[in-house]
Enzyme design. Structure first.
Site, mmCIF file in Angstrom:
data_model
loop_
_atom_site.group_PDB
_atom_site.id
_atom_site.type_symbol
_atom_site.label_atom_id
_atom_site.label_comp_id
_atom_site.label_asym_id
_atom_site.label_seq_id
_atom_site.Cartn_x
_atom_site.Cartn_y
_atom_site.Cartn_z
ATOM 1 N N SER A 1 -12.679 -3.785 1.133
ATOM 2 C CA SER A 1 -12.856 -3.253 2.489
ATOM 3 C C SER A 1 -14.328 -2.978 2.751
ATOM 4 O O SER A 1 -15.019 -2.396 1.902
ATOM 5 C CB SER A 1 -12.075 -1.940 2.661
ATOM 6 O OG SER A 1 -10.690 -2.169 2.608
ATOM 7 N N LYS B 1 -5.193 5.122 10.360
ATOM 8 C CA LYS B 1 -6.486 5.457 9.739
ATOM 9 C C LYS B 1 -7.104 6.583 10.560
ATOM 10 O O LYS B 1 -7.542 6.369 11.677
ATOM 11 C CB LYS B 1 -7.401 4.231 9.699
ATOM 12 C CG LYS B 1 -8.706 4.470 8.943
ATOM 13 C CD LYS B 1 -9.514 3.189 8.840
ATOM 14 C CE LYS B 1 -10.854 3.397 8.168
ATOM 15 N NZ LYS B 1 -10.745 3.818 6.771
ATOM 16 N N ARG C 1 0.846 -1.192 0.000
ATOM 17 C CA ARG C 1 0.000 0.000 0.000
ATOM 18 C C ARG C 1 0.882 1.244 0.000
ATOM 19 O O ARG C 1 1.624 1.481 0.952
ATOM 20 C CB ARG C 1 -0.923 0.000 1.235
ATOM 21 C CG ARG C 1 -1.902 1.164 1.243
ATOM 22 C CD ARG C 1 -2.962 1.001 2.312
ATOM 23 N NE ARG C 1 -2.431 1.121 3.649
ATOM 24 C CZ ARG C 1 -3.147 0.959 4.760
ATOM 25 N NH1 ARG C 1 -4.431 0.646 4.669
ATOM 26 N NH2 ARG C 1 -2.597 1.087 5.941
#
Length: 206
Positions: A107, A136, A38
Site C-alpha cells: 500500500s 478507512k 483481510r
C-alpha cells in the site's frame, strides 16, 4: 484476467447477510480473479480456517488469494501472496519468508511512499485512498483522481486503486491510469455480490 480486486471485510459481509466465503464465491463466479483476505479482529485459528475455505474457492476459479498483513496465515494456507501496508512487515522480509514464487503487494498513500517503494521488490501497488470511505477512518490525505493519476504516471508497477470505489466512479479510476480497482463495500455490502461484481467488471473494461 479481471482488473477488479475484492478485499474482504467480514463485518460488512455480515451486515449484508453474507459470509465471507459466500461473497468470495459469488465474486469469483462473476469473474473476479484477485481476492484479498483481510481480517483484523479474529483469532489466528479462525483466520486460518477461513483462509482454507477461501483458498478452495479461489483455486476452483483460478483466482489469486492474497492475505492482508499476516505472513503466517498466508504460509499456513498456501496463499498466492501477501499484501502489506506501510506499518506492516517490510516487503524485503516478507519476500525472505514466502519465497520468490509468491506475490507481494504494498500500500502506498503518497508520492513520497512511491519513491521509497522503488527500493523494494514488490509485484503491485495498492494506491490509497482515492475517495472518502467508511472502511478507512483516516482519510486525511485523500489522493483523489489527480493524485492517483500522478502516481500511476510515475510507476511501471501494476496499480490497484482503493478507497470509496463503486459503480459510479470505477470508470474514472481506470481512466486515471490505474491497472485495476480494489473494492470492499461495493461487493461485500451489496445485496447481490454476484451482480455487483459483474457490473463493476464490465464498467472497469469499458
Amino acid at each position: 484476467m479481471s482488473n477488479l480486486y475484492l478485499v474482504t471485510d467480514s463485518e460488512i459481509c455480515a451486515q449484508a447477510g453474507h459470509t465471507v466465503s459466500q461473497v468470495v464465491e459469488e465474486a469469483c463466479r462473476a469473474g473476479v480473479r484477485w481476492v484479498q483476505l483481510r481480517e483484523k479482529t479474529v483469532t489466528t485459528h479462525a483466520f486460518i480456517e477461513l483462509g482454507f475455505e477461501v483458498r478452495q474457492i479461489t483455486q476452483a476459479y483460478g483466482a489469486k488469494l492474497i492475505v492482508n498483513d499476516r505472513v503466517d496465515v498466508a504460509l499456513a494456507v498456501d496463499a498466492d501472496g501477501v499484501h502489506v501496508g506501510q506499518d506492516d512487515m517490510p516487503p524485503a522480509l516478507v519476500r525472505q519468508l514466502i519465497g520468490p514464487g509468491k506475490v507481494i503487494g504494498l500500500s502506498i498513500n503518497s508520492l513520497l511512499e512511491l519513491q521509497l517503494a522503488r527500493e523494494v521488490e514488490v509485484d503491485y501497488l495498492g494506491v490509497a485512498t482515492i475517495f472518502p470511505t467508511g472502511t478507512k477512518q483516516d482519510t486525511s490525505s485523500l489522493l483523489g483522481l489527480s493524485g492517483l493519476r500522478e502516481i500511476c504516471q510515475q510507476t511501471k508497477l501494476p496499480t490497484f486503486a482503493i478507497g470509496g470505489i463503486n459503480a459510479s466512479n470505477i470508470r474514472d479510476v481506470i481512466r486515471a491510469g490505474a491497472t485495476g480497482a480494489a473494492v470492499v463495500s461495493a461487493i461485500c455490502g451489496h445485496p447481490n455480490p454476484y451482480e455487483a461484481s459483474k457490473e463493476l467488471i464490465q464498467l472497469a473494461i469499458t
